[in-house]
Structure formats: C-alpha cells, structure tokens
Enzyme design. Structure first.
Site, PDB file in Angstrom:
ATOM      1  N   HIS A 117      81.224  13.527  50.234  1.00 26.96           N
ATOM      2  CA  HIS A 117      82.617  13.071  50.206  1.00 26.96           C
ATOM      3  C   HIS A 117      83.551  14.110  50.827  1.00 26.96           C
ATOM      4  CE1 HIS A 117      83.746  15.908  47.056  1.00 26.96           C
ATOM      5  NE2 HIS A 117      82.599  15.594  46.449  1.00 26.96           N
TER       6      HIS A 117
ATOM      7  N   GLY B 174      81.879  18.323  39.136  1.00 24.95           N
ATOM      8  CA  GLY B 174      80.944  17.499  38.386  1.00 24.95           C
ATOM      9  C   GLY B 174      81.411  16.057  38.341  1.00 24.95           C
TER      10      GLY B 174
ATOM     11  N   ARG C 264      75.071  30.646  36.038  1.00 20.07           N
ATOM     12  CA  ARG C 264      73.946  30.904  36.946  1.00 20.07           C
ATOM     13  C   ARG C 264      74.157  30.082  38.211  1.00 20.07           C
ATOM     14  NH1 ARG C 264      68.461  29.895  33.642  1.00 20.07           N
ATOM     15  NH2 ARG C 264      67.672  30.027  35.764  1.00 20.07           N
TER      16      ARG C 264
ATOM     17  N   GLU D 250      77.791  12.273  40.453  1.00 21.88           N
ATOM     18  CA  GLU D 250      77.500  13.701  40.533  1.00 21.88           C
ATOM     19  C   GLU D 250      76.828  14.219  39.271  1.00 21.88           C
ATOM     20  OE1 GLU D 250      76.539  16.192  41.929  1.00 21.88           O
ATOM     21  OE2 GLU D 250      78.206  17.359  42.744  1.00 21.88           O
TER      22      GLU D 250
ATOM     23  N   ARG E 102      86.435   9.904  44.844  1.00 20.95           N
ATOM     24  CA  ARG E 102      86.357  10.715  46.059  1.00 20.95           C
ATOM     25  C   ARG E 102      85.229  10.268  46.982  1.00 20.95           C
ATOM     26  NH1 ARG E 102      84.935  14.023  41.591  1.00 20.95           N
ATOM     27  NH2 ARG E 102      82.886  15.039  41.700  1.00 20.95           N
TER      28      ARG E 102
ATOM     29  N   TRP F 199      90.306  20.358  44.046  1.00 21.12           N
ATOM     30  CA  TRP F 199      89.389  21.215  43.290  1.00 21.12           C
ATOM     31  C   TRP F 199      88.374  21.879  44.206  1.00 21.12           C
ATOM     32  CZ3 TRP F 199      87.631  19.643  37.731  1.00 21.12           C
ATOM     33  CH2 TRP F 199      88.763  19.540  36.905  1.00 21.12           C
TER      34      TRP F 199
END
Length: 194
Positions: A9, A22, A101, A78, A57, A14
C-alpha cells in the site's frame, strides 16, 4: 501455474513517522493518494483478479491504481503487532527494556506482546493463495508480503531477507501446487498517460 503479484500500500502518516501500524486502520496520506493517481497497472496485470486487505490504506491503494474495487479478504490483513502498534520502532530499539526485536531475528514463531507470529500469518495466507483461480494481485502490507515471499524463497526470519520490498512494484510469486518461486525482478507500476 498461477502468478500472484504483491503490491504494498501507499504511504501513511504513520509510515513516514516510523510508527508501527499493524492492524491499526491508518488511511493513506494525501501526498500518497496524489502519487498513486499518476500510476497504473502494467500489462497484463490490468486484467488480473484484484484483492486487498480490508484495511483502508490497502483497499484505497488498489482502487486508485486499478480503477476498480478490489475484493477485500481478511486473510490479507496486516500482522497484529499487539502492544507495539502505534509505537516508534527507533525508540523501542534504543530502549533495552522495551523487549523490541527486529523481525529478522524472530524465526517463524516469535510473537510480539499480544501480537501475532509470522507462522500465524503463514497459516492463513497459504490456504488463501492455494484457492486462487487465475493470475491475481494482492494489495497488502509489508508483513503479509514478507511472509509470502519468505515462503517462496525459504527465508526463515533468521537474518537479512533475500529480498527488498519497495513501493510501486509488483513482486511476483509463481505458484505451481506446493512449489513457489519468487521472480527475481519486481515489475514497476506504469505512469498514467497524461
């Protein structure tokens, strides 16, 4: 053999800020809409089946570049980043107490706090791809693309990925039963005639 073309997308606020999105439904930024409106699918992909994640999106990116509505499918949503969604990756990486991580060290089974492991995405994405009837485009997210491309290349989320995901390109996976192959070169979207 079926070909599946993956397209990430367009940018959101963000993305630009380095925040983890996410499943948070952040819309495309206005500049991304303008940039996408100048692009179109190359032949023969204009006639392929068109799918997208249900997040705005991705669905809006599909509509803009294909001039038609996609079939939204929850399999393409996602990865759930859980407690890390909305946070800044750079800040979390710098804080040793955050537990953050990088995805290149996860393996298939690491799960962010209250989130989803790559293996969980694989469990919903492989059956979805197996159900495709003809060449198809999936407008989706980097997490979804990583999982599908990892499956096609044998990458195990254990070091640098053997691919680099960029925007405005179709990453084509050839699917022949259980045999998957990622084409070496992505296909660029075309500029619309003026």
């Amino acid at each position: 053999m079926i070909r599946l073309a993956l397209l990430r997308h367009g940018h959101t606020e963000w993305n630009r800020a380095g925040r983890i999105q996410g499943r948070t439904d952040i819309p495309l930024e206005d500049a991304a809409r303008q940039d996408l409106s100048k692009l179109m699918l190359p032949p023969p992909w204009q006639d392929a089946d068109l799918f997208s994640s249900p997040l705005a999106r991705a669905a809006d990116t599909a509509r803009i570049i294909a001039d038609r509505d996609p079939v939204t499918d929850p399999a393409l949503i996602e990865m759930n980043w859980g407690a890390w969604e909305g946070k800044f990756g750079v800040q979390m990486r710098a804080d040793p107490n955050s537990g953050y991580r990088d995805i290149e060290t996860w393996g298939w089974n690491y799960t962010p706090p209250d989130g989803e492991a790559p293996a969980a995405l694989r469990d919903r994405l492989i059956p979805w791809a197996a159900g495709l009837q003809r060449d198809s485009i999936a407008v989706c997210h980097i997490g979804v693309m990583r999982v599908l491309m990892a499956h096609a290349t044998g990458w195990q989320f254990d070091g640098p990925a053997p691919f680099r995901i960029k925007r405005n390109r179709l990453f084509v996976i050839e699917i022949d039963g259980d045999t998957w192959h990622l084409q070496a070169e992505p296909v660029r979207l075309l500029e619309r005639p003026k």
